[in-house]
Scaffold this active site. Structure first.
Site, PDB file in Angstrom:
ATOM      1  N   GLU A 157      51.098  25.950  45.025  1.00  0.00           N
ATOM      2  CA  GLU A 157      51.593  24.600  44.769  1.00  0.00           C
ATOM      3  C   GLU A 157      52.334  24.040  45.983  1.00  0.00           C
ATOM      4  O   GLU A 157      52.145  22.887  46.376  1.00  0.00           O
ATOM      5  CB  GLU A 157      52.536  24.599  43.564  1.00  0.00           C
ATOM      6  CG  GLU A 157      51.925  25.149  42.291  1.00  0.00           C
ATOM      7  CD  GLU A 157      52.203  26.630  42.081  1.00  0.00           C
ATOM      8  OE1 GLU A 157      52.567  27.006  40.955  1.00  0.00           O
ATOM      9  OE2 GLU A 157      52.069  27.403  43.055  1.00  0.00           O
ATOM     10  N   ALA A 192      35.725  59.902  31.652  1.00  0.00           N
ATOM     11  CA  ALA A 192      35.513  58.599  31.028  1.00  0.00           C
ATOM     12  C   ALA A 192      35.995  58.611  29.587  1.00  0.00           C
ATOM     13  O   ALA A 192      36.698  57.700  29.132  1.00  0.00           O
ATOM     14  CB  ALA A 192      34.032  58.228  31.090  1.00  0.00           C
ATOM     15  N   ASP A 234      27.857  66.940  41.478  1.00  0.00           N
ATOM     16  CA  ASP A 234      27.106  65.918  42.216  1.00  0.00           C
ATOM     17  C   ASP A 234      27.495  65.786  43.682  1.00  0.00           C
ATOM     18  O   ASP A 234      26.780  65.150  44.451  1.00  0.00           O
ATOM     19  CB  ASP A 234      27.303  64.552  41.542  1.00  0.00           C
ATOM     20  CG  ASP A 234      26.731  64.506  40.136  1.00  0.00           C
ATOM     21  OD1 ASP A 234      25.895  65.364  39.811  1.00  0.00           O
ATOM     22  OD2 ASP A 234      27.124  63.603  39.366  1.00  0.00           O
TER      23      ASP A 234
END
Length: 359
Positions: free
Chosen positions: A55, A286, A203
């Site tokens: 602003e 998860a 992984d």
């Protein structure tokens, strides 16, 4: 009085301006000043901690008195406190602004109350214009302000029948290149990425945010590993641009209340300045975040493929136990969007109790 067409257009512009500012401890905010006919007088946005708020930035581009009777359109309720800069509500009052239109209420204990201060000074105030869009822009900052912890996105990829891997544990790749590119882009927008040691050892992920050509995004999430097992010296994560944070103690995910907030992983990350956490750590992690009610956003990437269970009954579902003993305990979600990414689908959802439908 609801927002006019000109004010709604100005709010869309203000939301675009806000995104020019950096993501950080302070919110991204944009502002547009309109004259009585709805024409744009000036624009502004917040450029980071210690700089002029949106602003004030917009007002600074006007000559003295030019804002008298004007309308200020702002993405966030003008602040009502003195920090490194003065209260925006007071600046608008001093400039003679006659009307303020904003999208999202400021939930901060110290900074809220700007709307009431404006009204007390005789300024007309309209709240909630494009509130959903404003809340989406400020989601991580709003979570920190309201809950005192980082905003958490939980992501997983699955086959159409809900599996995250084949019976032998192989999972690369369930989804196609378009879905993977979307994941990496979203990683680059997070401050930290969380996995468990199970996913890390299975992984060997690098946990970097990469473009389709393999190059790294300029912004990289801090890698966080949860679990007691050691990280191998040769793990790909060891080459991440940021040092690995390995949390191998404590129990953030107790099914019953009792874990002290100061000892939680999210509290530790918040203390490090983390506002956006991307959980990509396999079914165990998860499910733990979901079970504990710590997920603010869910990304489910669904591939048009079937995996099923192994012939010996070995099954690798995308999620583990969520504490649902009866159908009445199911975790209800609100779907925000469904997008097609190549041959895959991405469903973006939020827990119904914290749905973005309400602000």
């Amino acid at each position: 009085m609801s927002a006019t067409d000109a004010e709604q257009a100005a709010m869309r512009r203000a939301l675009a301006l806000a995104q020019k500012g950096p993501r950080g401890v302070n919110p991204q905010v944009g502002a547009v000043i309109l004259d009585a006919s709805g024409a744009v007088l000036s624009e502004g946005w917040h450029r980071g901690a210690g700089t002029a708020h949106a602003e004030v930035d917009a007002l600074s581009k006007l000559t003295p008195g030019a804002a008298r009777g004007a309308t200020a359109v702002v993405t966030l309720e003008p602040c009502n406190h003195t920090g490194r800069t003065g209260p925006c509500a007071e600046a608008l009052i001093a400039a003679g602004v006659g009307r303020v239109v904003y999208a999202v209420d400021d939930p901060g204990r110290a900074s809220s109350g700007g709307a009431d201060r404006l009204r007390a000074a005789g300024v007309e105030v309209a709240a909630g214009t494009l509130a959903r869009e404003g809340a989406a822009l400020l989601d991580s900052w709003l979570t920190v302000q309201r809950l005192g912890r980082p905003h958490v996105t939980v992501k997983w990829a699955q086959s159409l029948d809900g599996r995250a891997a084949a019976a032998d544990g192989t999972s690369q790749w369930i989804t196609g290149p378009d879905a993977r590119a979307d994941v990496h882009r979203r990683r680059s927008e997070a401050d930290a990425i969380v996995v468990g040691t199970g996913t890390l050892l299975a992984d060997d992920p690098a946990l970097t945010a990469r473009r389709p050509d393999g190059s790294l995004y300029e912004r990289q999430p801090v890698p966080v590993v949860l679990g007691a097992r050691a990280i191998p010296d040769a793990a790909a994560i060891r080459s991440h641009p940021h040092p690995v944070l390995h949390r191998d103690g404590g129990n953030l995910f107790a099914e019953h209340a009792g874990t002290a907030e100061s000892d939680s992983v999210l509290a530790e990350l918040r203390a490090r300045g983390v506002q956006r956490v991307f959980v990509e750590g396999g079914p165990t992690i998860a499910s733990a975040f979901l079970r504990a009610g710590l997920a603010d956003e869910i990304l489910a990437y669904i591939a048009p493929t079937l995996i099923g269970a192994g012939m010996d009954g070995t099954d690798r579902p995308a999620l583990g136990g969520l504490g649902v003993a009866t159908i009445a305990d199911q975790h209800h979600l609100t779907v925000a969007s469904i997008d097609r990414l190549g041959e895959d689908l991405l469903i973006v959802a939020h827990p119904a109790s914290t749905s973005k439908e309400t602000v």
